[in-house]
Design a protein around this motif. Structure first.
Motif, short mmCIF file in Angstrom:
data_model
loop_
_atom_site.label_atom_id
_atom_site.label_comp_id
_atom_site.label_asym_id
_atom_site.label_seq_id
_atom_site.Cartn_x
_atom_site.Cartn_y
_atom_site.Cartn_z
N ARG A 55 0.84 -1.20 0.00
CA ARG A 55 0.00 0.00 0.00
C ARG A 55 0.87 1.25 0.00
O ARG A 55 1.95 1.27 0.60
CB ARG A 55 -0.88 0.03 1.25
CG ARG A 55 -1.91 -1.06 1.26
CD ARG A 55 -2.72 -1.00 2.54
NE ARG A 55 -3.81 -1.99 2.49
CZ ARG A 55 -4.58 -2.25 3.51
NH1 ARG A 55 -4.41 -1.64 4.67
NH2 ARG A 55 -5.54 -3.14 3.38
N GLN A 56 0.39 2.28 -0.66
CA GLN A 56 1.05 3.58 -0.58
C GLN A 56 0.73 4.18 0.79
O GLN A 56 -0.28 3.90 1.40
CB GLN A 56 0.54 4.52 -1.67
CG GLN A 56 0.96 4.12 -3.06
CD GLN A 56 0.55 5.17 -4.07
OE1 GLN A 56 0.67 6.36 -3.85
NE2 GLN A 56 0.05 4.70 -5.21
N VAL A 57 1.64 5.04 1.26
CA VAL A 57 1.45 5.77 2.50
C VAL A 57 1.54 7.25 2.16
O VAL A 57 2.59 7.69 1.67
CB VAL A 57 2.51 5.40 3.55
CG1 VAL A 57 2.34 6.21 4.82
CG2 VAL A 57 2.47 3.90 3.83
N PRO A 58 0.44 8.01 2.34
CA PRO A 58 -0.86 7.62 2.86
C PRO A 58 -1.60 6.72 1.87
O PRO A 58 -1.20 6.60 0.71
CB PRO A 58 -1.59 8.96 3.04
CG PRO A 58 -0.97 9.87 2.04
CD PRO A 58 0.46 9.42 1.93
N LEU A 59 -2.69 6.12 2.33
CA LEU A 59 -3.42 5.12 1.55
C LEU A 59 -4.23 5.77 0.43
O LEU A 59 -5.40 6.06 0.56
CB LEU A 59 -4.32 4.30 2.46
CG LEU A 59 -5.06 3.14 1.80
CD1 LEU A 59 -4.09 2.20 1.09
CD2 LEU A 59 -5.88 2.38 2.82
N VAL A 60 -3.52 5.98 -0.69
CA VAL A 60 -4.16 6.53 -1.89
C VAL A 60 -4.08 5.55 -3.05
O VAL A 60 -4.49 5.85 -4.16
CB VAL A 60 -3.53 7.89 -2.29
CG1 VAL A 60 -3.79 8.94 -1.23
CG2 VAL A 60 -2.04 7.72 -2.57
N GLY A 61 -3.52 4.36 -2.77
CA GLY A 61 -3.35 3.35 -3.79
C GLY A 61 -2.31 2.34 -3.35
O GLY A 61 -2.08 2.15 -2.16
N GLY A 62 -1.65 1.73 -4.32
CA GLY A 62 -0.67 0.70 -4.02
C GLY A 62 0.50 0.76 -4.98
O GLY A 62 0.54 1.59 -5.89
N VAL A 63 1.45 -0.14 -4.75
CA VAL A 63 2.64 -0.26 -5.59
C VAL A 63 2.94 -1.74 -5.76
O VAL A 63 2.87 -2.51 -4.79
CB VAL A 63 3.86 0.44 -4.96
CG1 VAL A 63 5.10 0.28 -5.82
CG2 VAL A 63 3.58 1.92 -4.71
N TYR A 64 3.26 -2.13 -6.99
CA TYR A 64 3.66 -3.51 -7.28
C TYR A 64 5.02 -3.48 -7.96
O TYR A 64 5.29 -2.59 -8.77
CB TYR A 64 2.71 -4.21 -8.26
CG TYR A 64 1.24 -4.05 -8.05
CD1 TYR A 64 0.68 -4.00 -6.79
CD2 TYR A 64 0.39 -3.99 -9.15
CE1 TYR A 64 -0.70 -3.87 -6.62
CE2 TYR A 64 -0.97 -3.87 -9.00
CZ TYR A 64 -1.51 -3.81 -7.73
OH TYR A 64 -2.87 -3.69 -7.58
N LEU A 65 5.84 -4.47 -7.68
CA LEU A 65 7.05 -4.73 -8.45
C LEU A 65 6.75 -5.98 -9.25
O LEU A 65 6.49 -7.05 -8.67
CB LEU A 65 8.25 -4.95 -7.52
CG LEU A 65 9.59 -5.17 -8.19
CD1 LEU A 65 9.99 -3.97 -9.04
CD2 LEU A 65 10.66 -5.46 -7.15
N ALA A 66 6.70 -5.83 -10.56
CA ALA A 66 6.32 -6.94 -11.43
C ALA A 66 7.54 -7.51 -12.13
O ALA A 66 8.45 -6.77 -12.54
CB ALA A 66 5.29 -6.47 -12.46
N ALA A 67 7.55 -8.81 -12.29
CA ALA A 67 8.64 -9.51 -12.95
C ALA A 67 8.73 -9.11 -14.41
O ALA A 67 7.77 -8.58 -14.99
CB ALA A 67 8.42 -11.01 -12.84
N GLY A 68 9.88 -9.38 -15.00
CA GLY A 68 10.04 -9.14 -16.42
C GLY A 68 9.09 -10.01 -17.23
O GLY A 68 8.95 -11.21 -16.98
N MET A 69 8.38 -9.39 -18.14
CA MET A 69 7.45 -10.06 -19.04
C MET A 69 7.17 -9.08 -20.16
O MET A 69 7.47 -7.89 -20.01
CB MET A 69 6.14 -10.44 -18.31
CG MET A 69 5.34 -9.25 -17.82
SD MET A 69 3.84 -9.69 -16.91
CE MET A 69 4.50 -10.06 -15.30
N PRO A 70 6.62 -9.51 -21.25
CA PRO A 70 6.24 -8.54 -22.28
C PRO A 70 5.22 -7.55 -21.70
O PRO A 70 4.34 -7.93 -20.92
CB PRO A 70 5.62 -9.40 -23.38
CG PRO A 70 6.19 -10.77 -23.16
CD PRO A 70 6.38 -10.89 -21.68
N VAL A 71 5.36 -6.29 -22.07
CA VAL A 71 4.48 -5.25 -21.52
C VAL A 71 3.02 -5.52 -21.85
O VAL A 71 2.14 -5.24 -21.02
CB VAL A 71 4.93 -3.84 -21.97
CG1 VAL A 71 4.66 -3.61 -23.45
CG2 VAL A 71 4.28 -2.77 -21.11
N ASP A 72 2.73 -6.11 -23.00
CA ASP A 72 1.33 -6.41 -23.32
C ASP A 72 0.76 -7.48 -22.39
O ASP A 72 -0.43 -7.47 -22.06
CB ASP A 72 1.14 -6.77 -24.79
CG ASP A 72 1.93 -7.99 -25.24
OD1 ASP A 72 3.01 -8.25 -24.68
OD2 ASP A 72 1.47 -8.66 -26.17
#
Length: 96
Positions: free
Chosen positions: A40-57
């Protein structure tokens, strides 16, 4: 690799309505190692993900299945990057 930021576009009570389905979605993607870190973002306005390498599509297709996106309570922003330096023990992240 990608950094994905999630921004809520609806009041928290509407977001909270979809939180259980969103959590199940995140747990599945973590188990598949499509997402490596989520929080979660601080303050709680959304979130954050770290995504593995993959095609952007492929990432775009995954993000489109997020219950928050499906229900129109959040949007995603994606930044692609190439890891160059990593902490000891995380060298595998440089391999994509």
């Amino acid at each position: 690799m990608f950094v994905v930021t999630v921004t809520y576009t609806a009041p928290l009570d509407e977001v909270d309505r979809w939180r259980p389905a969103h959590g199940e979605w995140l747990n599945r993607l973590i188990a598949e190692r499509s997402f490596l870190v989520v929080g979660r973002q601080v303050p709680l306005v959304g979130g954050v993900y770290l995504a593995a390498g993959m095609p952007v599509d492929e990432l775009d297709r995954l993000l489109a299945t997020d219950p928050y996106a499906v229900r129109g309570v959040a949007t995603h922003s994606v930044v692609e990057f190439t890891p160059l330096l990593v902490a000891p023990g995380l060298e595998h992240l440089k391999d994509g």
